[in-house]
Scaffold this motif. Structure first.
Motif, PDB file in Angstrom:
ATOM      1  N   GLY A 108      73.402  37.266  40.997  1.00  0.00           N
ATOM      2  CA  GLY A 108      74.605  37.216  41.832  1.00  0.00           C
ATOM      3  C   GLY A 108      74.337  37.559  43.290  1.00  0.00           C
ATOM      4  O   GLY A 108      75.244  37.505  44.116  1.00  0.00           O
ATOM      5  N   ARG A 109      73.069  37.902  43.599  1.00  0.00           N
ATOM      6  CA  ARG A 109      72.749  38.211  45.000  1.00  0.00           C
ATOM      7  C   ARG A 109      71.845  37.156  45.613  1.00  0.00           C
ATOM      8  O   ARG A 109      71.235  37.374  46.669  1.00  0.00           O
ATOM      9  CB  ARG A 109      72.105  39.600  45.083  1.00  0.00           C
ATOM     10  CG  ARG A 109      73.129  40.674  44.705  1.00  0.00           C
ATOM     11  CD  ARG A 109      72.539  42.041  44.657  1.00  0.00           C
ATOM     12  NE  ARG A 109      72.015  42.438  45.946  1.00  0.00           N
ATOM     13  CZ  ARG A 109      71.188  43.454  46.126  1.00  0.00           C
ATOM     14  NH1 ARG A 109      70.781  44.157  45.091  1.00  0.00           N
ATOM     15  NH2 ARG A 109      70.763  43.760  47.322  1.00  0.00           N
ATOM     16  N   THR A 110      71.772  36.005  44.984  1.00  0.00           N
ATOM     17  CA  THR A 110      70.964  34.922  45.560  1.00  0.00           C
ATOM     18  C   THR A 110      71.783  34.136  46.576  1.00  0.00           C
ATOM     19  O   THR A 110      73.023  34.111  46.516  1.00  0.00           O
ATOM     20  CB  THR A 110      70.508  33.929  44.459  1.00  0.00           C
ATOM     21  OG1 THR A 110      71.690  33.491  43.755  1.00  0.00           O
ATOM     22  CG2 THR A 110      69.547  34.561  43.480  1.00  0.00           C
ATOM     23  N   LEU A 111      71.080  33.449  47.449  1.00  0.00           N
ATOM     24  CA  LEU A 111      71.745  32.550  48.411  1.00  0.00           C
ATOM     25  C   LEU A 111      72.496  31.452  47.648  1.00  0.00           C
ATOM     26  O   LEU A 111      73.598  31.045  48.036  1.00  0.00           O
ATOM     27  CB  LEU A 111      70.674  31.930  49.330  1.00  0.00           C
ATOM     28  CG  LEU A 111      71.177  30.991  50.410  1.00  0.00           C
ATOM     29  CD1 LEU A 111      72.121  31.729  51.367  1.00  0.00           C
ATOM     30  CD2 LEU A 111      69.991  30.410  51.189  1.00  0.00           C
ATOM     31  N   GLU A 112      71.896  31.013  46.545  1.00  0.00           N
ATOM     32  CA  GLU A 112      72.508  29.948  45.745  1.00  0.00           C
ATOM     33  C   GLU A 112      73.891  30.367  45.241  1.00  0.00           C
ATOM     34  O   GLU A 112      74.799  29.551  45.151  1.00  0.00           O
ATOM     35  CB  GLU A 112      71.596  29.579  44.554  1.00  0.00           C
ATOM     36  CG  GLU A 112      70.341  28.811  44.932  1.00  0.00           C
ATOM     37  CD  GLU A 112      69.342  29.628  45.749  1.00  0.00           C
ATOM     38  OE1 GLU A 112      69.347  30.876  45.678  1.00  0.00           O
ATOM     39  OE2 GLU A 112      68.546  28.993  46.465  1.00  0.00           O
TER      40      GLU A 112
END
Ligand SMILES: C[S@@+](CC[C@H](N)C(=O)[O-])C[C@H]1O[C@@H](n2cnc3c(N)ncnc32)[C@H](O)[C@@H]1O
Length: 298
Positions: free
Chosen positions: A80-84
């Protein structure tokens, strides 16, 4: 693990019988489920997301029967902390929570009502399945949750969604026979989520279940009235009490002779069987969910 909530313990022992211990161990183990994600094909292809995440060290495995879903087998940091995630390329969502929209199967161009929609995991999947065409009315009574709903819709780029904030019971009166499909993902006692929401085990009581049943009946009745003849509705919950599931569907069938429950296929091997209408899904590697598919005769 000892369950100190006597009412809940008695219900679960009765419900699961020999599988009671398995369920308790599953619910209270440290991490019973691998996280799962859904690729938002409105913005990006499945292959592109897979490659982007794998390049960052994530290990993904496919989910049988759902081509846009993956289980996250290994994560170097929170998915949930990815750029995606921020770009709205993915939604972190339990696999069983993807099933109600998939079983409802809305078509591009249809009118769809999601009567209790916040924070929008299912709304945004409905929009995805509809290829951003037609219209989804995403409603929720709770103002704070409605703003989370709006921001998820925005993040995922769903442009065919309108957000409303009403008691869902109004739709049957205000929009009779208006929608091609209706999703009732009802507020419920959430036994299936004890593994991640421990407070459910403290809060759960028959008194609270009874209150929820009143809302569930109002919502299923309203949703059914808002459905066009020939239309389809899914009633789902993340709990297992028959009072909130099979009996709510029975209440609808008793009051509306033009309602019927229809079977649907599942590509997974199920661990539990529903004792009445609809199906309870629990495979050990999924959150338990109840789903019934209902049709209004033309
Ligand atoms: C299980 S949650 C919905 C989850 C959502 N469908 C999703 O997949 O992200 C149930 C929702 O019902 C809403 N709710 C409760 N009573 C309601 C009512 N009378 N009318 C509309 N929504 C209601 C709650 O605020 C809550 O957001």
């Amino acid at each position: 693990m000892h369950l100190s909530n006597k009412q809940l313990k008695e219900f679960l022992e009765d419900f699961f019988g020999e599988e009671y211990r398995d369920f308790i161990e599953w619910s209270f183990s440290l991490s019973p489920l691998r996280p799962s994600i859904r690729v938002n094909t409105l913005k990006v292809t499945v292959e592109e997301v897979k490659e982007r995440l794998e390049n960052q060290g994530f290990i993904l495995s496919p989910v049988e029967g759902i081509p846009f879903a993956f289980r996250v087998e290994f994560y170097p940091f929170e998915i949930g902390r990815t750029l995606e995630h921020y770009l709205g390329y993915i939604y972190v969502q339990e696999v069983s929570s993807m099933l109600p929209p998939i079983i409802l199967a809305p078509e591009p161009g249809e009118r769809v009502l999601d009567i209790s929609a916040a924070p929008g995991s299912k709304t945004t999947l409905l929009s995805q399945l509809m290829e951003n065409r037609g219209i989804v009315v995403a409603n929720d009574v709770d103002v704070a949750r409605t703003s989370a709903l709006a921001s998820n819709i925005d993040r995922l780029g769903c442009i065919n969604v309108i957000v409303t904030q009403y008691d869902g019971a109004i739709f049957g009166k205000k929009y009779p026979e208006y929608f091609d499909r209706v999703l009732i993902d009802a507020p419920c006692s959430a036994i299936g989520t004890i593994y991640k929401n421990r407070e459910v085990a403290r809060w759960w009581s028959w008194k609270n279940v009874q209150k929820l049943v009143r809302t569930q009946r109002r919502l299923i009745e309203s949703g059914f009235k808002a459905l066009k003849p020939g239309g389809r509705m899914v009633y789902s919950t993340c709990t297992i009490t028959p009072h909130e599931n099979e009996f709510v569907v029975e209440y609808l069938l008793e009051n509306f002779p033009n309602a019927r429950v229809i079977p649907f296929d599942l590509q997974f091997k199920n661990k539990l069987d529903s004792k009445g209408h609809g199906r309870i899904i629990w495979y050990g590697d999924m959150e338990p969910f109840y789903i019934a598919l209902i049709e209004k005769s033309a």
